[in-house]
Design an enzyme around this catalytic site. Sequence first.
Site, short mmCIF file in Angstrom:
data_model
loop_
_atom_site.label_atom_id
_atom_site.label_comp_id
_atom_site.label_asym_id
_atom_site.label_seq_id
_atom_site.Cartn_x
_atom_site.Cartn_y
_atom_site.Cartn_z
N THR A 76 21.27 79.91 64.49
CA THR A 76 21.80 79.45 63.19
C THR A 76 22.85 80.44 62.70
O THR A 76 23.96 80.05 62.31
CB THR A 76 20.66 79.33 62.17
N THR A 250 21.33 97.02 60.28
CA THR A 250 20.65 97.75 61.35
C THR A 250 20.17 96.77 62.40
O THR A 250 19.60 95.73 62.08
CB THR A 250 19.46 98.54 60.77
N CYS A 336 10.96 64.89 59.21
CA CYS A 336 10.28 64.96 57.92
C CYS A 336 11.15 65.70 56.92
O CYS A 336 11.11 66.92 56.83
CB CYS A 336 8.95 65.70 58.06
C1 LIG Z 1 16.91 75.70 67.84
C2 LIG Z 1 18.35 75.38 67.75
C3 LIG Z 1 19.17 76.03 66.83
C4 LIG Z 1 18.63 77.04 65.82
O1 LIG Z 1 18.28 78.22 66.46
P1 LIG Z 1 17.54 79.40 65.63
O2 LIG Z 1 17.58 80.55 66.54
O3 LIG Z 1 16.17 78.90 65.37
O4 LIG Z 1 18.33 79.62 64.39
C5 LIG Z 1 20.51 75.72 66.82
N1 LIG Z 1 21.02 74.82 67.67
C6 LIG Z 1 20.27 74.17 68.57
C7 LIG Z 1 20.90 73.19 69.49
C8 LIG Z 1 18.90 74.42 68.63
O5 LIG Z 1 18.16 73.77 69.52
#
Ligand SMILES: *Cc1c(COP(=O)(O)O)cnc(C)c1O
Length: 412
Positions: A76, A250, A336
């Site tokens: 993310t 950090t 959901c």
């Molecule tokens: C799981 C996922 C994310 C989010 O990853 P995080 O490390 O949980 O923030 C983003 N893009 C795709 C395609 C994902 O499958």
Amino acid sequence: MTIKLPIYLDHAATTRTDPRVVEAVLPMFTENFGNPGSRNHSFGWRAEEAVETARRQVADLLGAEPKEIVFTSGATESNNLAIKGAAYMYAKKPAGETGRGHIITAMHEHKAVLDPCKRLQKEGFDVTYLQPQRDGLITRAMVEAAMREDTILVSIMWANNEIGTINEIPEIGALCHERNVVFHTDATQWVGKMPTDVNRDNVDLLSLSGHKIYGPKGVGALYVRRRRPRVRLTAIQEGGGQERGLRSGTLNVPGIVGLGKACELCAQEMDNERDRLLALRKHIEEKVTTALDVVQINGHPDKRLPHLTNISFGFVEGESLMMATKEIAMSSGSACTSASLEPSYVLKSLGIGDDLAHSSLRISMGRWTTKEEVDYAADKIIEAVRKLRDLSPLYDMHNEGIDITKIEWQAH
Ligand SMILES: *Cc1c(COP(=O)(O)O)cnc(C)c1O
């Protein structure tokens, strides 16, 4: 062999941390707890050494240079840094104005791509959301048709997290390089499972996440191309100037060491795992489609991730099916959101109707999934679908040849 319940078939949501990763991480909490930013004593040097080993392990999995890896808190954050960072850096007009530049992405991207794009729209950028083909594919031709004079960034995921369809990433990357447009890919579901070479595949920015590849949660990385062409980003988070100023804060040393180890293990086991998981996926698809009528496998028939299948079962509600198969952990085609059950926007973007989207299951296998587990799950799903259909007047009507749904079921 006895089956241990519940069975975990939701590896696209997250994975168990590999015990070999845990083993590598633990000393970073205890003996080797230093801050890699401490430049003047051995605690800092040792922590830095561990971080640099991890940086090389991540880079090796991508065919990149260690200097091109920026550690983040997950995919993310990597997506936010890539998309906002590139948009601000290559903006054609200053903040506060409109027409700041054009971005191309797709309707079935993860929210972690869509929401930064929506934010940029509010800030004066234009965004095109490509509608995927019915099989989920985004092609080079589709991106090319959307390109404009003022296009500054393309962000297309390598493989989709709900249906597994694999996009034409090397081709789209080549197009972007011809047009001098920055190319980002959310490769969270692809990396670690399929061979990746950022140079061969023409990728400028690539996001990945630890917890999708048997590493820890809360750690990820962004690959940032440094040569041919050099890609520059505006930092989103400011502070101590870590990660060459691109990501202050950090470093999460235990997480980073775990991510590095996870990448190394994926590289070692990729070829065998890919074949093994593909065989399991084909097995479950074969079993289900042989035993049941009115079922449909979503996504592309062969351009699809080996470990993931998304199946729609006509005349069965996905949530009821999940309730009836509680000992198997899977995802449904419904998201959901607050209290309401919305059909998945990914399935909807493919042109799949609400009914069908609601009757879908995503089954995703992983490193410890066995043939026995897959067999058990398939049998349980088949049994549950039959039971639910026995209670369905609509299914009776369907069997009598009455067209009540107007859903066009795909032959298999
Ligand atoms: C799981 C996922 C994310 C989010 O990853 P995080 O490390 O949980 O923030 C983003 N893009 C795709 C395609 C994902 O499958």
